[in-house]
Design a protein around this motif. Structure first.
Motif, PDB file in Angstrom:
ATOM      1  N   ASP A   1       0.902  -1.188   0.007  1.00  0.00           N
ATOM      2  CA  ASP A   1      -0.064   0.070   0.015  1.00  0.00           C
ATOM      3  C   ASP A   1       0.984   1.305   0.160  1.00  0.00           C
ATOM      4  OD1 ASP A   1      -2.452   1.035  -0.014  1.00  0.00           O
ATOM      5  OD2 ASP A   1      -2.658   1.403   2.170  1.00  0.00           O
ATOM      6  N   ASN A   2       2.059   1.083  -0.137  1.00  0.00           N
ATOM      7  CA  ASN A   2       3.078   2.001  -0.170  1.00  0.00           C
ATOM      8  C   ASN A   2       3.455   2.728  -1.612  1.00  0.00           C
ATOM      9  OD1 ASN A   2       4.955   4.129   0.833  1.00  0.00           O
ATOM     10  ND2 ASN A   2       6.498   2.695   1.051  1.00  0.00           N
ATOM     11  N   LEU A   3       2.573   3.590  -1.988  1.00  0.00           N
ATOM     12  CA  LEU A   3       2.333   4.373  -3.423  1.00  0.00           C
ATOM     13  C   LEU A   3       2.749   5.521  -3.480  1.00  0.00           C
ATOM     14  CD1 LEU A   3      -0.100   1.950  -5.181  1.00  0.00           C
ATOM     15  CD2 LEU A   3       2.176   1.566  -5.262  1.00  0.00           C
ATOM     16  N   GLU A   4       3.493   6.227  -4.366  1.00  0.00           N
ATOM     17  CA  GLU A   4       3.634   7.741  -4.451  1.00  0.00           C
ATOM     18  C   GLU A   4       2.184   7.886  -4.896  1.00  0.00           C
ATOM     19  OE1 GLU A   4       6.891   8.870  -6.276  1.00  0.00           O
ATOM     20  OE2 GLU A   4       8.319   8.003  -4.852  1.00  0.00           O
ATOM     21  N   HIS A   5       1.721   9.346  -4.935  1.00  0.00           N
ATOM     22  CA  HIS A   5       0.738   9.825  -5.415  1.00  0.00           C
ATOM     23  C   HIS A   5       0.400   9.625  -6.801  1.00  0.00           C
ATOM     24  CE1 HIS A   5      -1.035  11.652  -1.968  1.00  0.00           C
ATOM     25  NE2 HIS A   5       0.067  12.553  -1.769  1.00  0.00           N
ATOM     26  N   SER A   6       1.295   9.920  -7.700  1.00  0.00           N
ATOM     27  CA  SER A   6       1.516   9.761  -9.134  1.00  0.00           C
ATOM     28  C   SER A   6       1.383   8.190  -9.270  1.00  0.00           C
ATOM     29  CB  SER A   6       2.726  10.275  -9.576  1.00  0.00           C
ATOM     30  OG  SER A   6       3.962   9.713  -9.342  1.00  0.00           O
ATOM     31  N   LYS A   7       2.043   7.466  -8.547  1.00  0.00           N
ATOM     32  CA  LYS A   7       1.709   5.993  -8.891  1.00  0.00           C
ATOM     33  C   LYS A   7       0.339   5.517  -8.717  1.00  0.00           C
ATOM     34  CE  LYS A   7       6.752   4.604  -8.356  1.00  0.00           C
ATOM     35  NZ  LYS A   7       7.628   3.794  -7.412  1.00  0.00           N
ATOM     36  N   TRP A   8      -0.155   5.822  -7.705  1.00  0.00           N
ATOM     37  CA  TRP A   8      -1.384   6.013  -7.052  1.00  0.00           C
ATOM     38  C   TRP A   8      -2.630   6.010  -8.258  1.00  0.00           C
ATOM     39  CZ3 TRP A   8      -6.186   7.769  -6.000  1.00  0.00           C
ATOM     40  CH2 TRP A   8      -7.165   7.000  -5.375  1.00  0.00           C
ATOM     41  N   LEU A   9      -2.329   7.263  -8.634  1.00  0.00           N
ATOM     42  CA  LEU A   9      -3.223   7.762  -9.766  1.00  0.00           C
ATOM     43  C   LEU A   9      -2.974   7.026 -11.088  1.00  0.00           C
ATOM     44  CD1 LEU A   9      -2.529  11.396  -8.961  1.00  0.00           C
ATOM     45  CD2 LEU A   9      -4.788  10.315  -8.952  1.00  0.00           C
ATOM     46  N   ALA A  10      -1.720   6.611 -11.370  1.00  0.00           N
ATOM     47  CA  ALA A  10      -1.316   5.905 -12.546  1.00  0.00           C
ATOM     48  C   ALA A  10      -1.948   4.436 -12.397  1.00  0.00           C
ATOM     49  CB  ALA A  10       0.211   5.697 -12.499  1.00  0.00           C
ATOM     50  N   MET A  11      -2.353   3.959 -11.336  1.00  0.00           N
ATOM     51  CA  MET A  11      -2.951   2.822 -11.231  1.00  0.00           C
ATOM     52  C   MET A  11      -4.527   2.865 -11.151  1.00  0.00           C
ATOM     53  SD  MET A  11      -4.761   0.658  -8.256  1.00  0.00           S
ATOM     54  CE  MET A  11      -4.154   1.778  -6.716  1.00  0.00           C
ATOM     55  N   MET A  12      -4.829   3.851 -10.703  1.00  0.00           N
ATOM     56  CA  MET A  12      -6.601   4.086 -10.768  1.00  0.00           C
ATOM     57  C   MET A  12      -7.109   4.716 -11.933  1.00  0.00           C
ATOM     58  SD  MET A  12      -7.415   3.299  -7.727  1.00  0.00           S
ATOM     59  CE  MET A  12      -9.393   4.051  -8.210  1.00  0.00           C
ATOM     60  N   TRP A  13      -6.415   5.468 -12.806  1.00  0.00           N
ATOM     61  CA  TRP A  13      -7.003   6.106 -13.870  1.00  0.00           C
ATOM     62  C   TRP A  13      -7.400   4.960 -15.077  1.00  0.00           C
ATOM     63  CZ3 TRP A  13      -8.321  11.154 -15.273  1.00  0.00           C
ATOM     64  CH2 TRP A  13      -8.695  11.323 -16.676  1.00  0.00           C
ATOM     65  N   PRO A  14      -6.677   3.995 -15.580  1.00  0.00           N
ATOM     66  CA  PRO A  14      -7.072   3.141 -16.437  1.00  0.00           C
ATOM     67  C   PRO A  14      -8.355   2.180 -15.971  1.00  0.00           C
ATOM     68  CG  PRO A  14      -4.864   2.376 -15.927  1.00  0.00           C
ATOM     69  CD  PRO A  14      -5.216   3.810 -15.262  1.00  0.00           C
ATOM     70  N   ARG A  15      -8.016   1.863 -14.699  1.00  0.00           N
ATOM     71  CA  ARG A  15      -9.087   1.096 -13.840  1.00  0.00           C
ATOM     72  C   ARG A  15     -10.604   1.651 -13.923  1.00  0.00           C
ATOM     73  NH1 ARG A  15      -4.398  -0.292 -12.703  1.00  0.00           N
ATOM     74  NH2 ARG A  15      -3.708  -2.767 -12.283  1.00  0.00           N
ATOM     75  N   LEU A  16     -10.541   3.058 -13.716  1.00  0.00           N
ATOM     76  CA  LEU A  16     -11.653   3.801 -13.850  1.00  0.00           C
ATOM     77  C   LEU A  16     -12.537   3.795 -15.058  1.00  0.00           C
ATOM     78  CD1 LEU A  16     -10.771   6.513 -10.811  1.00  0.00           C
ATOM     79  CD2 LEU A  16     -12.408   4.780 -10.501  1.00  0.00           C
ATOM     80  N   GLU A  17     -11.323   4.121 -16.065  1.00  0.00           N
ATOM     81  CA  GLU A  17     -12.292   3.908 -17.432  1.00  0.00           C
ATOM     82  C   GLU A  17     -12.822   2.949 -17.900  1.00  0.00           C
ATOM     83  OE1 GLU A  17      -9.973   6.773 -20.755  1.00  0.00           O
ATOM     84  OE2 GLU A  17      -8.549   5.242 -19.795  1.00  0.00           O
ATOM     85  N   LEU A  18     -12.020   1.767 -17.703  1.00  0.00           N
ATOM     86  CA  LEU A  18     -12.646   0.548 -17.850  1.00  0.00           C
ATOM     87  C   LEU A  18     -14.034   0.159 -16.963  1.00  0.00           C
ATOM     88  CD1 LEU A  18      -9.464  -1.739 -18.413  1.00  0.00           C
ATOM     89  CD2 LEU A  18     -11.286  -1.057 -20.179  1.00  0.00           C
ATOM     90  N   LEU A  19     -13.814   0.592 -15.781  1.00  0.00           N
ATOM     91  CA  LEU A  19     -15.121   0.291 -15.000  1.00  0.00           C
ATOM     92  C   LEU A  19     -16.415   1.330 -15.398  1.00  0.00           C
ATOM     93  CD1 LEU A  19     -13.296   0.599 -11.355  1.00  0.00           C
ATOM     94  CD2 LEU A  19     -14.625  -1.611 -12.487  1.00  0.00           C
ATOM     95  N   ARG A  20     -15.912   2.387 -15.729  1.00  0.00           N
ATOM     96  CA  ARG A  20     -17.083   3.202 -16.620  1.00  0.00           C
ATOM     97  C   ARG A  20     -17.663   2.576 -17.712  1.00  0.00           C
ATOM     98  NH1 ARG A  20     -14.282   7.931 -19.568  1.00  0.00           N
ATOM     99  NH2 ARG A  20     -14.056   5.933 -20.952  1.00  0.00           N
ATOM    100  N   ASP A  21     -16.857   2.198 -18.447  1.00  0.00           N
ATOM    101  CA  ASP A  21     -17.416   1.161 -19.780  1.00  0.00           C
ATOM    102  C   ASP A  21     -18.230   0.257 -19.452  1.00  0.00           C
ATOM    103  OD1 ASP A  21     -16.144   3.092 -21.171  1.00  0.00           O
ATOM    104  OD2 ASP A  21     -14.499   2.024 -21.708  1.00  0.00           O
TER     105      ASP A  21
END
Length: 514
Positions: free
Chosen positions: A81-101
């Protein structure tokens, strides 16, 4: 609309395009119960798994609940669970896109988060789902007492809620049941035949409306006008209708201020607000006890969610038989609660606990496990799920479909690439269906016989006739243009034009949709 910038934003917002479509391969030894129950447990990276689900489930998921890593800068046994903000955002963005679809038009997504990333999450979800579809930020009281280790101990987590289409979601969302203490407020002091009731303490509304400024004379002879700066809530004729029907209350002596009755039998529930107390939906100690009861004290998760919390979410967002998705399944709570509540579900977990925790937990549910919400929903067991692992990509590095792909898989990808919608077909009909006035057919893998030129993979006059007959059975009124995928066509350009047919060759004309 303001957008959030981070170091790798440009790369991360395009990441979905490079994710391959992978096969989902069932591992029957880990599946359990009724194989036709339409529930899935997937072991593998959730980004790949979500992409694999698109051709089959795009626009079909009614509720998504996820509990992603919180980025708390602390190490968990089952997560890094030790991710920098940018890495956390990089993890979340594409997953949120697919979840939206994957989300249905009237669907909603609920994301558990804490103070470390909630504000970043809100900004990127505004961008992915549209700010107009922001629904609420729920504050969940997760503790039963303050954390003695902190000066200001966190008493709560957040659940950020967005809809695919806010108005569509509001039209289908359910109210929550009344609590026992609320039900106790309904009484029947006048023996009203409609049963127990409660009354609003104020029959007036703010403002001035001329046709709502009349005198009310109570049965006991008292006279009332609206208070200063207010008017009655209804026009006079509506008030007299309520009075005639016995729906007004003036106190036991008949001289009190007018009050309108609300009957218990007319209350299907109540609208919830954004503060969810631990007494209503559980707390972290309750959830840990649930996990210990299932797996033992030495085999627990650090941050499980109580079943009552997930039950509240699924009650508001779904009805029995609708589809729930959790792509950060953890210990399997969402799937277990959905199963007990009669919802279909897809759970995705990348860790080994997909095997060591999730599958055994769901097996216990099928066998009638009585922890969590089981007693409150009268759970007696039954149902089933199928266990899947991620297989090889459907398309090769050039974007062409692999030749060993089976018909149903290719049919789903053909349909999705042409219509941007999931394929819901079954069986072995070469006619896949029609969408927006166009029909689609697939001749592949011996669907009509064998691989000889006059067999099932080549478009000839005889295979065209079979397609036309199949279309007539599935869609008798369809008479539009037809796109046919096959190994090759023996019909010339003139015939294809006359028949209103576009021919595309497999596997070369079937490409991965970016």
């Amino acid at each position: 609309m303001p957008i959030l910038q981070w170091l790798t934003r440009d790369e991360d917002t395009r990441a979905v395009r490079s994710v391959p479509y992978r096969l989902l391969q069932e591992e029957s030894a880990l599946s359990c119960g009724d194989p036709d129950a339409a529930n899935m447990l997937i072991h593998g990276d959730n980004l790949d798994a979500l992409k694999a689900l698109l051709p089959f489930y795009a626009g079909r998921v009614k509720c998504i609940y996820i509990d992603p890593p919180y980025n708390t800068r602390s190490a968990f046994e089952h997560y890094d669970d030790n991710l920098e903000h940018s890495k956390w955002l990089a993890m979340m963005w594409p997953r949120l896109e697919l979840l939206r679809d994957l989300l249905a038009e009237d669907g909603s997504i609920w994301v558990s988060i804490d103070d470390n990333e909630v504000h970043y999450l809100k900004v990127i979800m505004d961008e992915v789902f549209g700010r107009k579809n922001f629904t609420s930020t729920i504050v969940w009281q997760k503790r039963i007492g303050p954390d003695s280790r902190a000066i200001l101990g966190a008493a709560h987590d957040y659940i950020v809620v967005y809809s695919k289409n806010l108005e569509a979601f509001k039209a289908t969302a359910n109210k929550i049941p009344l609590r026992e203490d609320q039900i106790a407020e309904f009484q029947n002091p006048d023996n009203d035949p409609r049963g127990p009731w409660t009354s609003s303490s104020n029959f007036s509304a703010q403002g001035f409306r001329k046709n709502q400024m009349y005198k009310i004379v109570t049965p006991g002879g008292a006279e009332y006008y609206p208070p200063e700066g207010r008017c009655w809530v209804t026009i006079e004729s509506e008030y007299f209708r309520l009075l005639k029907e016995g729906r007004m209350w003036f106190g036991r002596d008949g001289r009190g201020m007018p009050r309108k009755k609300t009957y218990l039998k007319e209350r299907e529930g109540q609208a919830t607000w954004s503060w969810w107390s631990n007494s209503e939906v559980g707390h972290t100690q309750e959830s840990k006890k649930e996990i210990i009861a299932l797996f033992g004290a030495s085999n627990t998760f650090d941050t499980p969610k109580p079943e009552r919390l997930i039950q509240r979410i699924l009650h508001i967002a779904t009805n029995p038989g609708e589809l729930v998705l959790d792509s950060f399944l953890g210990s399997g709570t969402t799937a277990a609660v959905a199963h007990k509540m009669g919802r279909h579900y897809i759970g995705i977990e990348m860790g080994d606990h997909a095997v060591t925790h999730c599958a055994p937990r769901l097996q216990k549910v099928i066998e009638g496990e009585q922890g969590g919400i089981s007693k409150s929903v009268n759970w007696q067991g039954g149902g089933g799920f199928r266990f899947y692992r991620l297989g090889p990509p459907v398309f090769d590095e050039d974007g062409h479909v692999r030749e060993d792909i089976r018909f149903p898989t290719l049919a789903a990808h053909v349909w999705f690439s042409e219509t941007n919608a999931p394929w819901k077909g079954k069986g072995k009909s070469p006619f896949l269906g029609h969408h927006d006035g166009k029909g689609y057919a697939l001749l592949y893998n011996g669907i009509l016989g064998d691989r000889r030129p006059d067999g099932g993979n080549v478009l000839t006059r005889s295979t065209l006739q079979i397609i036309r007959e199949a279309a007539a059975k599935k869609a008798p009124t369809f008479d539009g243009p037809l796109t046919i995928y096959g190994e090759q066509s023996r019909l010339g350009p003139t015939t294809l034009a006359r028949e209103n047919i576009t021919f595309k060759q497999t596997p070369y004309d079937v490409r991965a949709r970016r």
